[in-house]
Scaffold this motif. Structure first.
Motif, PDB file in Angstrom:
ATOM      1  N   GLN A 115      -4.743  28.213 -30.612  1.00  0.00           N
ATOM      2  CA  GLN A 115      -4.612  29.181 -29.514  1.00  0.00           C
ATOM      3  C   GLN A 115      -5.627  30.319 -29.583  1.00  0.00           C
ATOM      4  N   LYS A 116      -5.864  30.832 -30.772  1.00  0.00           N
ATOM      5  CA  LYS A 116      -6.795  31.977 -30.907  1.00  0.00           C
ATOM      6  C   LYS A 116      -8.190  31.607 -30.381  1.00  0.00           C
ATOM      7  N   GLY A 117      -8.696  30.451 -30.817  1.00  0.00           N
ATOM      8  CA  GLY A 117     -10.036  30.016 -30.406  1.00  0.00           C
ATOM      9  C   GLY A 117     -10.105  29.800 -28.895  1.00  0.00           C
ATOM     10  N   VAL A 118      -9.092  29.135 -28.340  1.00  0.00           N
ATOM     11  CA  VAL A 118      -9.085  28.854 -26.900  1.00  0.00           C
ATOM     12  C   VAL A 118      -8.949  30.160 -26.124  1.00  0.00           C
ATOM     13  N   TYR A 119      -8.108  31.058 -26.630  1.00  0.00           N
ATOM     14  CA  TYR A 119      -7.925  32.363 -25.959  1.00  0.00           C
ATOM     15  C   TYR A 119      -9.268  33.100 -25.890  1.00  0.00           C
ATOM     16  N   GLU A 120      -9.965  33.131 -27.037  1.00  0.00           N
ATOM     17  CA  GLU A 120     -11.204  33.921 -27.089  1.00  0.00           C
ATOM     18  C   GLU A 120     -12.332  33.327 -26.243  1.00  0.00           C
ATOM     19  N   THR A 121     -12.375  31.985 -26.165  1.00  0.00           N
ATOM     20  CA  THR A 121     -13.490  31.380 -25.429  1.00  0.00           C
ATOM     21  C   THR A 121     -13.188  31.145 -23.947  1.00  0.00           C
ATOM     22  N   GLU A 122     -11.904  30.898 -23.615  1.00  0.00           N
ATOM     23  CA  GLU A 122     -11.626  30.458 -22.238  1.00  0.00           C
ATOM     24  C   GLU A 122     -10.671  31.342 -21.436  1.00  0.00           C
ATOM     25  N   ILE A 123      -9.875  32.138 -22.128  1.00  0.00           N
ATOM     26  CA  ILE A 123      -8.807  32.839 -21.399  1.00  0.00           C
ATOM     27  C   ILE A 123      -9.096  34.328 -21.209  1.00  0.00           C
ATOM     28  N   GLN A 124      -9.486  35.013 -22.289  1.00  0.00           N
ATOM     29  CA  GLN A 124      -9.445  36.488 -22.241  1.00  0.00           C
ATOM     30  C   GLN A 124     -10.306  37.079 -21.129  1.00  0.00           C
ATOM     31  N   GLN A 125     -11.423  36.416 -20.802  1.00  0.00           N
ATOM     32  CA  GLN A 125     -12.297  36.982 -19.751  1.00  0.00           C
ATOM     33  C   GLN A 125     -11.663  36.911 -18.361  1.00  0.00           C
ATOM     34  N   HIS A 126     -10.593  36.111 -18.239  1.00  0.00           N
ATOM     35  CA  HIS A 126      -9.920  35.987 -16.935  1.00  0.00           C
ATOM     36  C   HIS A 126      -8.604  36.755 -16.872  1.00  0.00           C
ATOM     37  N   LEU A 127      -8.316  37.513 -17.929  1.00  0.00           N
ATOM     38  CA  LEU A 127      -7.050  38.256 -17.958  1.00  0.00           C
ATOM     39  C   LEU A 127      -7.198  39.605 -17.263  1.00  0.00           C
ATOM     40  N   SER A 128      -7.283  39.556 -15.946  1.00  0.00           N
ATOM     41  CA  SER A 128      -7.420  40.815 -15.222  1.00  0.00           C
ATOM     42  C   SER A 128      -6.064  41.507 -15.106  1.00  0.00           C
ATOM     43  N   LYS A 129      -6.122  42.768 -14.757  1.00  0.00           N
ATOM     44  CA  LYS A 129      -4.933  43.629 -14.683  1.00  0.00           C
ATOM     45  C   LYS A 129      -3.807  42.975 -13.874  1.00  0.00           C
ATOM     46  N   GLY A 130      -2.601  43.029 -14.414  1.00  0.00           N
ATOM     47  CA  GLY A 130      -1.429  42.548 -13.686  1.00  0.00           C
ATOM     48  C   GLY A 130      -1.108  41.078 -13.892  1.00  0.00           C
ATOM     49  N   LYS A 131      -2.009  40.329 -14.564  1.00  0.00           N
ATOM     50  CA  LYS A 131      -1.689  38.919 -14.838  1.00  0.00           C
ATOM     51  C   LYS A 131      -0.634  38.841 -15.940  1.00  0.00           C
ATOM     52  N   MET A 132      -0.097  37.647 -16.109  1.00  0.00           N
ATOM     53  CA  MET A 132       0.914  37.467 -17.164  1.00  0.00           C
ATOM     54  C   MET A 132       0.485  36.347 -18.109  1.00  0.00           C
ATOM     55  N   LEU A 133       0.650  36.618 -19.397  1.00  0.00           N
ATOM     56  CA  LEU A 133       0.336  35.618 -20.414  1.00  0.00           C
ATOM     57  C   LEU A 133       1.669  35.170 -21.031  1.00  0.00           C
ATOM     58  N   VAL A 134       1.894  33.848 -20.996  1.00  0.00           N
ATOM     59  CA  VAL A 134       3.182  33.316 -21.471  1.00  0.00           C
ATOM     60  C   VAL A 134       2.937  32.402 -22.668  1.00  0.00           C
ATOM     61  N   PHE A 135       3.701  32.614 -23.713  1.00  0.00           N
ATOM     62  CA  PHE A 135       3.628  31.743 -24.896  1.00  0.00           C
ATOM     63  C   PHE A 135       4.926  30.967 -25.022  1.00  0.00           C
ATOM     64  N   SER A 136       4.850  29.785 -25.661  1.00  0.00           N
ATOM     65  CA  SER A 136       6.083  29.044 -25.953  1.00  0.00           C
ATOM     66  C   SER A 136       6.427  29.180 -27.422  1.00  0.00           C
ATOM     67  N   SER A 137       5.778  30.094 -28.076  1.00  0.00           N
ATOM     68  CA  SER A 137       6.025  30.408 -29.485  1.00  0.00           C
ATOM     69  C   SER A 137       5.329  31.748 -29.726  1.00  0.00           C
ATOM     70  N   GLY A 138       6.011  32.654 -30.425  1.00  0.00           N
ATOM     71  CA  GLY A 138       5.471  34.006 -30.576  1.00  0.00           C
ATOM     72  C   GLY A 138       4.439  34.165 -31.675  1.00  0.00           C
ATOM     73  N   TYR A 139       4.106  33.075 -32.361  1.00  0.00           N
ATOM     74  CA  TYR A 139       3.314  33.098 -33.592  1.00  0.00           C
ATOM     75  C   TYR A 139       2.031  33.941 -33.517  1.00  0.00           C
ATOM     76  N   ASN A 140       1.179  33.624 -32.553  1.00  0.00           N
ATOM     77  CA  ASN A 140      -0.144  34.267 -32.525  1.00  0.00           C
ATOM     78  C   ASN A 140      -0.103  35.744 -32.158  1.00  0.00           C
ATOM     79  N   ILE A 141       0.853  36.104 -31.312  1.00  0.00           N
ATOM     80  CA  ILE A 141       0.989  37.516 -30.953  1.00  0.00           C
ATOM     81  C   ILE A 141       1.624  38.265 -32.121  1.00  0.00           C
ATOM     82  N   HIS A 142       2.685  37.704 -32.645  1.00  0.00           N
ATOM     83  CA  HIS A 142       3.412  38.395 -33.717  1.00  0.00           C
ATOM     84  C   HIS A 142       2.527  38.657 -34.936  1.00  0.00           C
ATOM     85  N   PHE A 143       1.726  37.665 -35.311  1.00  0.00           N
ATOM     86  CA  PHE A 143       0.887  37.860 -36.503  1.00  0.00           C
ATOM     87  C   PHE A 143      -0.476  38.467 -36.178  1.00  0.00           C
ATOM     88  N   GLY A 144      -0.671  38.837 -34.919  1.00  0.00           N
ATOM     89  CA  GLY A 144      -1.876  39.586 -34.555  1.00  0.00           C
ATOM     90  C   GLY A 144      -3.141  38.759 -34.396  1.00  0.00           C
TER      91      GLY A 144
END
Ligand code: NDP
Length: 367
Positions: A115-144
């Motif tokens: 998830q971290k690699g995919v987030y950094e290369t494909e997702i984060q640049q499209h996370l404009s204000k007001g969008k929602m990011l949904v996980f099916s496991s809290g792992y990557n957010i919880h551990f930073g």
């Protein structure tokens, strides 16, 4: 990492009950909020485009359920067989980056370790204000490992079963549940939308239990690292003990797990209760279990269990696993190879050939 307090109480409008955390001796209490179909409104998603990133176990099930519930779903996947499957299932399939760009709600349903690699290369640049990011496991957010911008909503929607069951239970109108954690509510609508997503997947039928990223992630890791391995290890060692003592390995495997009796036993536990379910066994079985259990697993094992819990809570495990991935999975591959070389693998192949499947039995009966 989000600053979440363990055991924090939350007050909500849905069913709330105070639960004791330790039978008999209640050490801590927390207010548990549970949400059902009537607490969620699908119409709050009417202007949203939901991108399911990863059309695997959970991704396919959640995408199909959401679409059947009337949600506008697209799929983002690497262009391979999963991508083709999404297109075959009638979804507009895109590269992950393109799906993230088009969507207002982005569901990360790919394995935790990528998830971290995919987030950094494909997702984060499209996370404009007001969008929602949904996980099916809290792992990557919880551990930073992933730190989304502050102006997007971030939630964890953790269905309480495998992807295939998520779909099957939805289609059969059976009970299905989930955990739900709100990590970041930038829009003020995160919970409303999260509950609507839970309803669209079918999870508010059985109950969506509100929790925190910390609790969902840590309880899940604890089960994976303590409870299930303890059961599996006892089974593998029992195979050795019984086969060394001269019992046929086929019969040992059959009775121990190939009969599917353990899964039926666990289902009874969920239906009848942890201790009440013992009654599905004979009184001889019950007496044997009750008198022998404390002799096999002694109470001081709790010290080891607590040590493992500490490794989870302090991030020691998460760091170890990240280093293992960076090194190319040497320990993972070695242990997996050793497991696949265990004699149980050969034995089970032989036994499975001898068990007549239900379809063959039905054919014989229907002549
Ligand atoms: P799967 O292994 O089934 O996910 C496979 C999907 O991830 C495929 O679409 C695959 O695409 C994609 N994927 C894998 N590697 C990459 C990569 N490097 N880059 C881009 N895409 C990739 O995972 P699950 O569905 O089991 O798990 C997904 C999430 O759901 C995890 O967070 C997990 O913790 C959570 N979860 C899973 C449950 C379960 O029952 N399995 C239960 C509850 C939560 P492709 O191979 O085509 O590249």
């Amino acid at each position: 990492m989000f600053s979440e307090k363990r055991n924090e109480g939350r007050v909500g409008h849905a069913s709330s009950l105070i639960v004791g955390r330790t039978a008999g001796r209640v050490r801590g209490r927390e207010r548990l909020n549970v949400y059902y179909d009537e607490d969620a409104d699908l119409s709050v998603l009417k202007n949203d485009i939901v991108a399911i990133v990863g059309y695997g176990n959970q991704g396919q099930a959640q995408a199909l359920n959401m679409r059947d519930s009337g949600v506008n779903v697209i799929v983002g996947n690497v262009k391979d067989s999963y991508y083709d499957q999404a297109a075959k299932d009638g979804f507009k399939a895109y590269s992950i980056g393109e799906a993230a760009k088009q969507a207002t709600i982005i569901c990360m349903i790919i394995p935790d370790e990528v998830q971290k690699g995919v987030y950094e290369t494909e997702i984060q640049q499209h996370l404009s204000k007001g969008k929602m990011l949904v996980f099916s496991s809290g792992y990557n957010i919880h551990f930073g490992f992933i730190a989304p911008p502050k102006d997007v909503d971030v939630i964890d929607m953790f269905p309480l079963t495998f992807g295939a069951r998520v779909r099957e239970r939805f289609l059969n109108r059976q009970s299905l549940g989930s955990f739900l954690a709100i990590g970041q509510d930038a829009t003020g609508k995160a919970k409303q939308k999260a509950l609507a997503l839970a309803k669209a997947i079918g999870c508010t039928r059985g109950g969506t239990f509100e929790t925190t990223f910390a609790h969902e992630t840590e309880i899940n890791l604890y089960l994976e690292q303590v409870v299930y391995p303890a059961i599996f290890r006892i089974m593998a060692l029992s195979f050795d003990v019984l086969v060394d003592a001269g019992y046929p390995p086929e019969l040992v495997s059959l009775e121990m797990y190939l009969s599917k009796e353990p899964s039926e036993f666990f289902a009874s536990m969920a239906e009848l209760g942890f201790f009440e379910s013992a009654k599905v066994g004979s009184t001889t079985a019950q007496y044997g279990e009750m008198t022998r259990a404390p002799r096999i697993i002694k109470d001081d094992i709790k010290n080891i269990m607590k040590e493992h819990l500490r490794e989870i809570q302090t991030g020691v495990f998460a760091n170890e696993w990240a280093l293992e991935q960076a090194a190319g999975y040497p320990v993972f591959n070695k242990l997996r190879k050793e497991g696949l070389e265990h004699p149980m693998n050969e034995v089970e192949k032989r036994v499975k050939k001898l068990i007549r499947p239900q379809e063959a039995q039905s054919k014989i009966q229907s002549g």
